[in-house]
Design a protein around this motif. Structure first.
Motif, PDB file in Angstrom:
ATOM      1  N   MET A   1       0.824  -1.183   0.000  1.00  0.00           N
ATOM      2  CA  MET A   1       0.000   0.000   0.000  1.00  0.00           C
ATOM      3  C   MET A   1       0.874   1.256   0.000  1.00  0.00           C
ATOM      4  O   MET A   1       0.536   2.234  -0.647  1.00  0.00           O
ATOM      5  N   GLN A   2       1.984   1.212   0.742  1.00  0.00           N
ATOM      6  CA  GLN A   2       2.894   2.364   0.752  1.00  0.00           C
ATOM      7  C   GLN A   2       3.431   2.641  -0.648  1.00  0.00           C
ATOM      8  O   GLN A   2       3.471   3.774  -1.074  1.00  0.00           O
ATOM      9  N   ARG A   3       3.800   1.605  -1.365  1.00  0.00           N
ATOM     10  CA  ARG A   3       4.363   1.782  -2.702  1.00  0.00           C
ATOM     11  C   ARG A   3       3.317   2.264  -3.697  1.00  0.00           C
ATOM     12  O   ARG A   3       3.601   3.060  -4.571  1.00  0.00           O
ATOM     13  N   MET A   4       2.096   1.789  -3.572  1.00  0.00           N
ATOM     14  CA  MET A   4       1.076   2.099  -4.565  1.00  0.00           C
ATOM     15  C   MET A   4       0.295   3.378  -4.261  1.00  0.00           C
ATOM     16  O   MET A   4      -0.112   4.084  -5.171  1.00  0.00           O
ATOM     17  N   GLU A   5       0.075   3.658  -2.972  1.00  0.00           N
ATOM     18  CA  GLU A   5      -0.794   4.768  -2.619  1.00  0.00           C
ATOM     19  C   GLU A   5      -0.151   5.809  -1.716  1.00  0.00           C
ATOM     20  O   GLU A   5      -0.542   6.969  -1.744  1.00  0.00           O
ATOM     21  N   GLY A   6       0.783   5.394  -0.853  1.00  0.00           N
ATOM     22  CA  GLY A   6       1.332   6.319   0.128  1.00  0.00           C
ATOM     23  C   GLY A   6       0.256   6.686   1.147  1.00  0.00           C
ATOM     24  O   GLY A   6      -0.806   6.092   1.190  1.00  0.00           O
ATOM     25  N   GLU A   7       0.528   7.676   1.971  1.00  0.00           N
ATOM     26  CA  GLU A   7      -0.418   8.146   2.981  1.00  0.00           C
ATOM     27  C   GLU A   7      -1.135   6.997   3.693  1.00  0.00           C
ATOM     28  O   GLU A   7      -2.362   6.907   3.717  1.00  0.00           O
ATOM     29  N   ASP A  26       8.127  -3.799   5.679  1.00  0.00           N
ATOM     30  CA  ASP A  26       8.620  -2.440   5.476  1.00  0.00           C
ATOM     31  C   ASP A  26       8.977  -2.233   4.002  1.00  0.00           C
ATOM     32  O   ASP A  26       9.107  -3.187   3.235  1.00  0.00           O
ATOM     33  N   ASN A  27       9.076  -0.996   3.649  1.00  0.00           N
ATOM     34  CA  ASN A  27       9.369  -0.623   2.277  1.00  0.00           C
ATOM     35  C   ASN A  27      10.597   0.279   2.264  1.00  0.00           C
ATOM     36  O   ASN A  27      10.674   1.186   3.091  1.00  0.00           O
ATOM     37  N   PRO A  28      11.575   0.048   1.407  1.00  0.00           N
ATOM     38  CA  PRO A  28      11.657  -0.979   0.376  1.00  0.00           C
ATOM     39  C   PRO A  28      12.215  -2.291   0.925  1.00  0.00           C
ATOM     40  O   PRO A  28      12.739  -2.334   2.031  1.00  0.00           O
ATOM     41  N   GLY A  29      12.090  -3.334   0.163  1.00  0.00           N
ATOM     42  CA  GLY A  29      12.711  -4.616   0.470  1.00  0.00           C
ATOM     43  C   GLY A  29      11.832  -5.646   1.139  1.00  0.00           C
ATOM     44  O   GLY A  29      12.228  -6.793   1.265  1.00  0.00           O
ATOM     45  N   ARG A  30      10.646  -5.260   1.608  1.00  0.00           N
ATOM     46  CA  ARG A  30       9.730  -6.171   2.307  1.00  0.00           C
ATOM     47  C   ARG A  30      10.395  -6.855   3.507  1.00  0.00           C
ATOM     48  O   ARG A  30      10.184  -8.027   3.765  1.00  0.00           O
ATOM     49  N   HIS A  31      11.213  -6.060   4.249  1.00  0.00           N
ATOM     50  CA  HIS A  31      11.848  -6.602   5.447  1.00  0.00           C
ATOM     51  C   HIS A  31      11.041  -6.209   6.684  1.00  0.00           C
ATOM     52  O   HIS A  31      10.001  -5.563   6.589  1.00  0.00           O
ATOM     53  N   GLU A  32      11.544  -6.569   7.849  1.00  0.00           N
ATOM     54  CA  GLU A  32      10.844  -6.317   9.107  1.00  0.00           C
ATOM     55  C   GLU A  32      10.677  -4.816   9.375  1.00  0.00           C
ATOM     56  O   GLU A  32      11.436  -4.002   8.853  1.00  0.00           O
ATOM     57  N   GLY A  34      10.972  -1.197  10.760  1.00  0.00           N
ATOM     58  CA  GLY A  34      12.146  -0.482  11.255  1.00  0.00           C
ATOM     59  C   GLY A  34      13.329  -0.526  10.313  1.00  0.00           C
ATOM     60  O   GLY A  34      14.373   0.045  10.603  1.00  0.00           O
ATOM     61  N   THR A  35      13.178  -1.189   9.170  1.00  0.00           N
ATOM     62  CA  THR A  35      14.292  -1.296   8.231  1.00  0.00           C
ATOM     63  C   THR A  35      14.101  -0.424   7.000  1.00  0.00           C
ATOM     64  O   THR A  35      14.966  -0.381   6.140  1.00  0.00           O
ATOM     65  N   GLY A  36      12.990   0.281   6.928  1.00  0.00           N
ATOM     66  CA  GLY A  36      12.708   1.087   5.743  1.00  0.00           C
ATOM     67  C   GLY A  36      12.069   2.416   6.101  1.00  0.00           C
ATOM     68  O   GLY A  36      12.327   2.986   7.150  1.00  0.00           O
ATOM     69  N   GLU A  37      11.191   2.877   5.244  1.00  0.00           N
ATOM     70  CA  GLU A  37      10.643   4.226   5.347  1.00  0.00           C
ATOM     71  C   GLU A  37       9.324   4.337   6.105  1.00  0.00           C
ATOM     72  O   GLU A  37       8.858   5.436   6.366  1.00  0.00           O
ATOM     73  N   ILE A  38       8.694   3.237   6.452  1.00  0.00           N
ATOM     74  CA  ILE A  38       7.392   3.298   7.112  1.00  0.00           C
ATOM     75  C   ILE A  38       7.577   3.577   8.601  1.00  0.00           C
ATOM     76  O   ILE A  38       8.375   2.931   9.275  1.00  0.00           O
ATOM     77  N   ASN A  39       6.810   4.533   9.099  1.00  0.00           N
ATOM     78  CA  ASN A  39       6.868   4.922  10.514  1.00  0.00           C
ATOM     79  C   ASN A  39       5.889   4.052  11.300  1.00  0.00           C
ATOM     80  O   ASN A  39       4.763   4.445  11.573  1.00  0.00           O
ATOM     81  N   TYR A  40       6.330   2.861  11.661  1.00  0.00           N
ATOM     82  CA  TYR A  40       5.453   1.915  12.344  1.00  0.00           C
ATOM     83  C   TYR A  40       4.980   2.389  13.714  1.00  0.00           C
ATOM     84  O   TYR A  40       3.814   2.190  14.047  1.00  0.00           O
ATOM     85  N   GLU A  59       4.297 -10.454   7.286  1.00  0.00           N
ATOM     86  CA  GLU A  59       4.614 -11.182   6.065  1.00  0.00           C
ATOM     87  C   GLU A  59       5.782 -10.475   5.386  1.00  0.00           C
ATOM     88  O   GLU A  59       5.624  -9.766   4.405  1.00  0.00           O
ATOM     89  N   TYR A  60       6.949 -10.648   5.994  1.00  0.00           N
ATOM     90  CA  TYR A  60       8.136  -9.984   5.478  1.00  0.00           C
ATOM     91  C   TYR A  60       9.290 -10.965   5.396  1.00  0.00           C
ATOM     92  O   TYR A  60       9.221 -12.063   5.949  1.00  0.00           O
ATOM     93  N   LYS A  61      10.325 -10.550   4.694  1.00  0.00           N
ATOM     94  CA  LYS A  61      11.546 -11.350   4.565  1.00  0.00           C
ATOM     95  C   LYS A  61      12.566 -10.805   5.554  1.00  0.00           C
ATOM     96  O   LYS A  61      13.051  -9.689   5.377  1.00  0.00           O
ATOM     97  N   PRO A  62      12.881 -11.537   6.615  1.00  0.00           N
ATOM     98  CA  PRO A  62      13.885 -11.043   7.565  1.00  0.00           C
ATOM     99  C   PRO A  62      15.204 -10.753   6.853  1.00  0.00           C
ATOM    100  O   PRO A  62      15.612 -11.492   5.962  1.00  0.00           O
TER     101      PRO A  62
END
Length: 90
Positions: A1-7, A26-32, A34-40, A59-62
């Motif tokens: 959703m972050q990649r396609m729509e943001g917000e 998380d985005n990018p990379g579909r990792h856990e 805290g590893t990307g740009e999403i403010n969990y 549902e991420y790739k560690p």
């Protein structure tokens, strides 16, 4: 959703009545988280504020091992435990 729509927060809020399950990566990379740009921390707090009661699945790739890939979860457990204790005390 972050990649396609943001917000993410606004999209979740708008569609909350139709959401029963959220999957994390998380985005990018579909990792856990805290590893990307999403403010969990912000998103989890917003979901709590909105009263979201559905499931949240991971549902991420560690990035390394499965065990290490679950370390992010520990930062949320103390707050949850304290909130539960406070609600039971009142």
């Amino acid at each position: 959703m972050q990649r396609m729509e943001g917000e993410l927060a606004a999209t979740l809020e708008t569609n909350l009545a139709r959401i029963g399950h959220i999957q994390l990566a998380d985005n990018p990379g579909r990792h856990e988280p805290g590893t990307g740009e999403i403010n969990y921390p912000f998103l989890f707090g917003r979901l709590d504020e909105l009263g979201y009661a559905g499931w949240i699945g991971c549902e991420y790739k560690p990035r390394t091992t499965t065990t290490a890939g679950l370390d992010w979860l520990h930062s949320y457990q103390p707050a949850r435990q304290a909130a539960r204790a406070a609600s039971h005390a009142s």
